[in-house]
Design a protein around this motif. Structure first.
Motif, PDB file in Angstrom:
ATOM      1  N   GLN A 207       0.814  -1.207   0.000  1.00  0.00           N
ATOM      2  CA  GLN A 207       0.000   0.000   0.000  1.00  0.00           C
ATOM      3  C   GLN A 207       0.849   1.259   0.000  1.00  0.00           C
ATOM      4  O   GLN A 207       0.453   2.285  -0.542  1.00  0.00           O
ATOM      5  N   ALA A 208       2.039   1.177   0.593  1.00  0.00           N
ATOM      6  CA  ALA A 208       2.911   2.349   0.644  1.00  0.00           C
ATOM      7  C   ALA A 208       3.395   2.769  -0.735  1.00  0.00           C
ATOM      8  O   ALA A 208       3.737   3.934  -0.956  1.00  0.00           O
ATOM      9  N   LYS A 209       3.445   1.832  -1.681  1.00  0.00           N
ATOM     10  CA  LYS A 209       3.921   2.132  -3.036  1.00  0.00           C
ATOM     11  C   LYS A 209       2.782   2.312  -4.039  1.00  0.00           C
ATOM     12  O   LYS A 209       3.021   2.754  -5.163  1.00  0.00           O
ATOM     13  N   LEU A 210       1.559   1.968  -3.654  1.00  0.00           N
ATOM     14  CA  LEU A 210       0.448   1.944  -4.594  1.00  0.00           C
ATOM     15  C   LEU A 210       0.154   3.329  -5.164  1.00  0.00           C
ATOM     16  O   LEU A 210      -0.069   3.465  -6.380  1.00  0.00           O
ATOM     17  N   SER A 243      -9.249  -3.921  -4.022  1.00  0.00           N
ATOM     18  CA  SER A 243      -9.284  -4.602  -2.727  1.00  0.00           C
ATOM     19  C   SER A 243      -7.859  -4.775  -2.233  1.00  0.00           C
ATOM     20  O   SER A 243      -6.907  -4.774  -3.012  1.00  0.00           O
ATOM     21  N   THR A 244      -7.723  -4.942  -0.924  1.00  0.00           N
ATOM     22  CA  THR A 244      -6.416  -5.086  -0.294  1.00  0.00           C
ATOM     23  C   THR A 244      -6.444  -6.264   0.664  1.00  0.00           C
ATOM     24  O   THR A 244      -7.426  -6.475   1.381  1.00  0.00           O
ATOM     25  N   ASP A 245      -5.364  -7.028   0.665  1.00  0.00           N
ATOM     26  CA  ASP A 245      -5.232  -8.143   1.594  1.00  0.00           C
ATOM     27  C   ASP A 245      -4.983  -7.597   2.995  1.00  0.00           C
ATOM     28  O   ASP A 245      -3.998  -6.887   3.231  1.00  0.00           O
ATOM     29  N   SER A 246      -5.865  -7.916   3.922  1.00  0.00           N
ATOM     30  CA  SER A 246      -5.753  -7.373   5.282  1.00  0.00           C
ATOM     31  C   SER A 246      -4.564  -7.950   6.040  1.00  0.00           C
ATOM     32  O   SER A 246      -4.114  -7.354   7.021  1.00  0.00           O
ATOM     33  N   ARG A 247      -4.060  -9.107   5.625  1.00  0.00           N
ATOM     34  CA  ARG A 247      -2.915  -9.697   6.327  1.00  0.00           C
ATOM     35  C   ARG A 247      -1.586  -9.151   5.840  1.00  0.00           C
ATOM     36  O   ARG A 247      -0.703  -8.853   6.637  1.00  0.00           O
ATOM     37  N   THR A 248      -1.445  -9.011   4.523  1.00  0.00           N
ATOM     38  CA  THR A 248      -0.176  -8.542   3.962  1.00  0.00           C
ATOM     39  C   THR A 248      -0.182  -7.068   3.609  1.00  0.00           C
ATOM     40  O   THR A 248       0.864  -6.499   3.313  1.00  0.00           O
ATOM     41  N   HIS A 249      -1.381  -6.450   3.618  1.00  0.00           N
ATOM     42  CA  HIS A 249      -1.528  -5.036   3.252  1.00  0.00           C
ATOM     43  C   HIS A 249      -0.953  -4.765   1.865  1.00  0.00           C
ATOM     44  O   HIS A 249      -0.251  -3.769   1.636  1.00  0.00           O
ATOM     45  N   THR A 250      -1.259  -5.650   0.942  1.00  0.00           N
ATOM     46  CA  THR A 250      -0.850  -5.483  -0.443  1.00  0.00           C
ATOM     47  C   THR A 250      -2.082  -5.519  -1.345  1.00  0.00           C
ATOM     48  O   THR A 250      -3.115  -6.089  -0.988  1.00  0.00           O
ATOM     49  N   THR A 251      -1.930  -4.905  -2.505  1.00  0.00           N
ATOM     50  CA  THR A 251      -3.005  -4.865  -3.502  1.00  0.00           C
ATOM     51  C   THR A 251      -2.550  -5.599  -4.750  1.00  0.00           C
ATOM     52  O   THR A 251      -1.427  -5.404  -5.224  1.00  0.00           O
ATOM     53  N   SER A 252      -3.422  -6.425  -5.283  1.00  0.00           N
ATOM     54  CA  SER A 252      -3.103  -7.178  -6.498  1.00  0.00           C
ATOM     55  C   SER A 252      -3.270  -6.289  -7.726  1.00  0.00           C
ATOM     56  O   SER A 252      -4.231  -5.531  -7.833  1.00  0.00           O
ATOM     57  N   VAL A 253      -2.308  -6.406  -8.636  1.00  0.00           N
ATOM     58  CA  VAL A 253      -2.316  -5.643  -9.881  1.00  0.00           C
ATOM     59  C   VAL A 253      -2.188  -6.629 -11.031  1.00  0.00           C
ATOM     60  O   VAL A 253      -1.319  -7.507 -11.014  1.00  0.00           O
ATOM     61  N   ARG A 254      -3.047  -6.489 -12.028  1.00  0.00           N
ATOM     62  CA  ARG A 254      -3.011  -7.338 -13.214  1.00  0.00           C
ATOM     63  C   ARG A 254      -2.357  -6.582 -14.360  1.00  0.00           C
ATOM     64  O   ARG A 254      -2.807  -5.487 -14.719  1.00  0.00           O
ATOM     65  N   VAL A 255      -1.320  -7.175 -14.910  1.00  0.00           N
ATOM     66  CA  VAL A 255      -0.577  -6.556 -16.008  1.00  0.00           C
ATOM     67  C   VAL A 255      -0.759  -7.416 -17.248  1.00  0.00           C
ATOM     68  O   VAL A 255      -0.362  -8.585 -17.260  1.00  0.00           O
TER      69      VAL A 255
END
Length: 351
Positions: A207-210, A243-255
């Motif tokens: 999330q810090a880089k999103l 959406s964001t994963d509450s455990r890892t605090h990351t967001t999935s990106v599709r490229v």
């Protein structure tokens, strides 16, 4: 000394100066000048290749599998037969349903004639209204039975057609999940296939880089590194999932990957380089690098054609533009683009 010929070697984001330098023995070796270039500053995220369209084809009717026509790695087209299930039981069900339909249609024809006859007799006052009501009810009942028999015949025919399992779309078989002689049942998985022309990479961004990635998403497309193919490709599009994963605090990106990419398949490791700004780096062409165990270096060509090996400390790769050099060489020096030829020339006459 032979005259130095200059030309250009095109690369993404800049141009390498390609020079044919005379070696000590007079043979020319193609070189490129190491220089500082302005390139995209990127954030690298590891990801996995997945198919946009992937399907696990399953059986719809029970029976013994009598034929499997494909195996993993086989290309198929839409409608191609993948496997067959024993159709004898289904064929008997079709014959029985057709017989029931013929009987129902005969009963319908007979009840229609009886109803029309009764209707004429009522008009002539030869029979009662109760007889007409019964003839009308029999006719309606026979018509309903005929429609039910027709639907049953269609259902039996559809069940028989399900004994032939076909490809729902053109693609590549990634897994074969049954063998000849095994029993199939509704829902039993037969093969898995995917469309190789529609692939994407799914990566997770903190999330810090999103916000930084989103801010530069419209300016330049990210580059996708496929180490197993030794290739860099430009993405066709980026989709940030809401959406964001509450455990890892990351967001999935599709490229999205190009449709003509050869050699890629689902599950392959990939690394996505998202542009987050611009920066200047000292770059060296990737094909000029030599790796000896854990040591990286290049053959540096002097002004008089002398060749010597120089150990380098490298930074991050910059795609087709080259590789960042942190130490070991200075701006303006020239490196051999053919390390094998440079080594042979150095052994013959260079230092």
């Amino acid at each position: 000394m032979a005259q130095v010929a200059a030309c250009t070697l095109a690369c993404a984001g800049g141009v390498w100066a390609l020079i044919s330098a005379p070696a000590a023995s007079g043979a020319e070796i193609a070189t490129a000048e190491v220089n500082v270039r302005e390139i995209d500053r990127t954030y690298a995220a590891d990801g996995v290749v997945e198919a946009v369209r992937q399907s696990t084809v399953a059986a719809q009717v029970p029976g013994r599998i009598v034929e499997v026509r494909v195996d993993a790695g086989r290309s198929v087209v839409r409608g191609q037969v993948l496997a067959r299930i024993d159709e004898r039981e289904a064929a008997q069900a079709v014959a029985a349903s057709q017989a029931q339909r013929a009987r129902a249609e005969a009963d319908l024809a007979n009840s229609r004639v009886n109803y029309e006859r009764t209707l004429r007799l009522v008009e002539q006052k030869f029979v009662s209204e109760a007889a007409l009501d019964k003839a009308r009810a029999d006719y309606k009942s026979a018509r309903a039975q005929s429609e039910a028999a027709r639907a049953g015949a269609l259902q039996a025919g559809a069940a028989k057609s399900h004994t032939v399992i076909t490809a729902p779309f053109s693609g590549v078989v990634s897994a074969r999940l049954v063998q000849v002689g095994e029993m199939a049942a509704p829902g039993r998985e037969v093969v898995t296939l995917y469309d190789p022309t529609r692939l994407r990479v799914v990566a997770n961004i903190p999330q810090a880089k999103l916000a930084e990635v989103r801010a530069h998403a419209a300016g330049a497309a990210p580059l996708v590194e496929l180490p197993s193919l030794d290739r860099w490709v430009k993405a066709n599009g980026v989709t940030v999932l809401p959406s964001t994963d509450s455990r890892t605090h990351t967001t999935s990106v599709r490229v999205e990957l190009p449709g003509d990419l050869k050699g890629a398949y689902p599950g392959m490791f990939a690394r996505v380089h998202f542009p987050v700004g611009r920066t200047s780096k000292l770059l060296i062409p990737a094909r000029a690098l030599v790796y000896r165990s854990e040591v990286a270096g290049a053959y540096v060509v002097g002004d008089k054609g002398e060749i010597h090996f120089r150990q380098l400390r490298l930074g991050e790769p910059a795609g087709e533009q080259g590789v960042e050099v942190l130490a070991g060489i200075t701006r303006g020096e020239r490196v051999a683009l053919d390390p094998v030829a440079a080594l042979a020339q150095m052994k013959r006459g260079g230092r």
